[in-house]
Design a protein around this motif. Structure first.
Motif, PDB file in Angstrom:
ATOM      1  N   GLY A  39      -5.122 -24.418  -2.016  1.00 25.22           N
ATOM      2  CA  GLY A  39      -5.930 -23.585  -2.928  1.00 25.22           C
ATOM      3  C   GLY A  39      -5.115 -22.172  -3.369  1.00 25.22           C
ATOM      4  O   GLY A  39      -5.484 -21.317  -3.894  1.00 25.22           O
ATOM      5  N   SER A  40      -3.823 -22.281  -3.140  1.00 23.41           N
ATOM      6  CA  SER A  40      -2.821 -21.278  -3.263  1.00 23.41           C
ATOM      7  C   SER A  40      -2.802 -20.877  -5.085  1.00 23.41           C
ATOM      8  O   SER A  40      -2.641 -21.757  -5.687  1.00 23.41           O
ATOM      9  CB  SER A  40      -1.548 -21.288  -3.040  1.00 23.41           C
ATOM     10  OG  SER A  40      -0.452 -20.349  -3.480  1.00 23.41           O
ATOM     11  N   THR A  41      -2.857 -19.638  -5.551  1.00 25.76           N
ATOM     12  CA  THR A  41      -2.747 -19.460  -6.803  1.00 25.76           C
ATOM     13  C   THR A  41      -1.342 -19.244  -7.143  1.00 25.76           C
ATOM     14  O   THR A  41      -1.153 -18.760  -8.266  1.00 25.76           O
ATOM     15  CB  THR A  41      -3.757 -18.252  -7.179  1.00 25.76           C
ATOM     16  OG1 THR A  41      -3.208 -17.044  -6.419  1.00 25.76           O
ATOM     17  CG2 THR A  41      -4.962 -18.697  -6.803  1.00 25.76           C
ATOM     18  N   LYS A  43       2.169 -19.882  -8.720  1.00 27.70           N
ATOM     19  CA  LYS A  43       2.726 -21.040  -9.440  1.00 27.70           C
ATOM     20  C   LYS A  43       4.114 -21.567  -8.986  1.00 27.70           C
ATOM     21  O   LYS A  43       5.027 -20.582  -8.760  1.00 27.70           O
ATOM     22  CB  LYS A  43       2.688 -20.624 -10.898  1.00 27.70           C
ATOM     23  CG  LYS A  43       1.432 -20.414 -11.549  1.00 27.70           C
ATOM     24  CD  LYS A  43       1.654 -19.826 -13.002  1.00 27.70           C
ATOM     25  CE  LYS A  43       0.041 -19.455 -13.625  1.00 27.70           C
ATOM     26  NZ  LYS A  43       0.485 -19.104 -15.189  1.00 27.70           N
ATOM     27  N   ASN A  90       1.040 -23.077 -18.429  1.00 25.12           N
ATOM     28  CA  ASN A  90       0.321 -22.428 -17.655  1.00 25.12           C
ATOM     29  C   ASN A  90       0.347 -23.045 -15.829  1.00 25.12           C
ATOM     30  O   ASN A  90      -0.012 -22.311 -14.887  1.00 25.12           O
ATOM     31  CB  ASN A  90      -1.108 -22.325 -17.854  1.00 25.12           C
ATOM     32  CG  ASN A  90      -1.300 -21.821 -19.363  1.00 25.12           C
ATOM     33  OD1 ASN A  90      -0.517 -20.595 -19.840  1.00 25.12           O
ATOM     34  ND2 ASN A  90      -2.168 -22.092 -20.053  1.00 25.12           N
ATOM     35  N   GLN A  91       0.941 -24.068 -15.591  1.00 25.66           N
ATOM     36  CA  GLN A  91       1.015 -24.504 -14.472  1.00 25.66           C
ATOM     37  C   GLN A  91       2.348 -24.266 -13.626  1.00 25.66           C
ATOM     38  O   GLN A  91       2.250 -24.394 -12.512  1.00 25.66           O
ATOM     39  CB  GLN A  91       0.749 -26.290 -14.400  1.00 25.66           C
ATOM     40  CG  GLN A  91      -0.426 -26.864 -14.803  1.00 25.66           C
ATOM     41  CD  GLN A  91      -0.886 -26.969 -16.280  1.00 25.66           C
ATOM     42  OE1 GLN A  91      -0.152 -26.207 -16.985  1.00 25.66           O
ATOM     43  NE2 GLN A  91      -1.827 -27.752 -16.478  1.00 25.66           N
TER      44      GLN A  91
END
Length: 209
Positions: A39-41, A43, A90-91
């Motif tokens: 669940g880390s945001t 990138k 955006n990934q």
């Protein structure tokens, strides 16, 4: 541990249980459905190294093309990069690097044409890129037709996949001639060919070393 501590621990345990049974609502536990690290945001970093060497001016088959041609390796790579970064902008956190260039400035491009004395000859017979009178060898326009020959034959060229190379250099004029030295990998280079059709040193001028 003394008896009082034991009694306190037992009493506290009993009291908690008694409190829960006396109508105090229990807390609901919610467990993650996937590992927490997923669940880390943050990138991921992606560094793309773009090959800007001279071979990228060639097509996938090896032919070297000057100018902005969509079929060269370099332009195919640019197209793929644009598409990929657009789709996954955006990934990832994108970075772009290329090979270092020394000196900068604009270089003159010289295409290679190779062959021995019997394979590189002056001729006026060149039809559709082939010289029938010279074993159907490939031919190219003579850069200095003042010796009354319009074409030169050759055995291999820098467009061939086995070589796939081109010379980036300073501006030495429209052509450079090279003659082998003693069956080695060294060449004597000249900027001009004389009026004759031979390949001896006396046939050239403008020594480039």
């Amino acid at each position: 541990m003394n008896n009082f501590s034991k009694r306190v621990r037992r009493g506290a345990g009993w009291w908690l249980l008694a409190g829960a049974s006396a109508g105090v609502p229990a807390q609901t536990l919610n467990f993650a459905t996937s590992p927490l690290f997923l669940g880390s945001t943050v990138k991921p970093n992606v560094l793309v190294l773009y090959d800007n060497s001279q071979s990228m001016d060639g097509t996938m088959a090896g032919k070297l093309i000057a100018g902005d041609d969509a079929s060269t390796r370099g332009n195919i790579a640019r197209s793929v990069l644009r598409s990929t970064i657009t789709s996954y902008r955006n990934q990832f956190q994108w970075g772009l690097a290329s090979f270092g260039l020394s000196g900068g400035g604009v270089y003159t491009t010289y295409a290679y044409y190779f062959g021995n004395d019997a394979e590189v000859v002056y001729t006026n017979d060149c039809v559709a890129g082939l010289s029938a009178s010279n074993a159907n060898r490939r031919c190219v326009a003579n850069p200095q037709p003042g010796n009354n020959f319009n074409f030169l034959t050759y055995a291999v060229t820098g467009d061939d996949p086995a070589i796939n190379d081109v010379l980036y250099s300073g501006d030495y004029g429209p052509q450079i001639y090279g003659t082998g030295v003693g069956n080695s990998t060294s060449y004597k280079a000249y900027s001009s060919h004389g009026a004759g059709s031979g390949w001896a040193g006396a046939s050239f001028s403008g020594s480039l070393g």
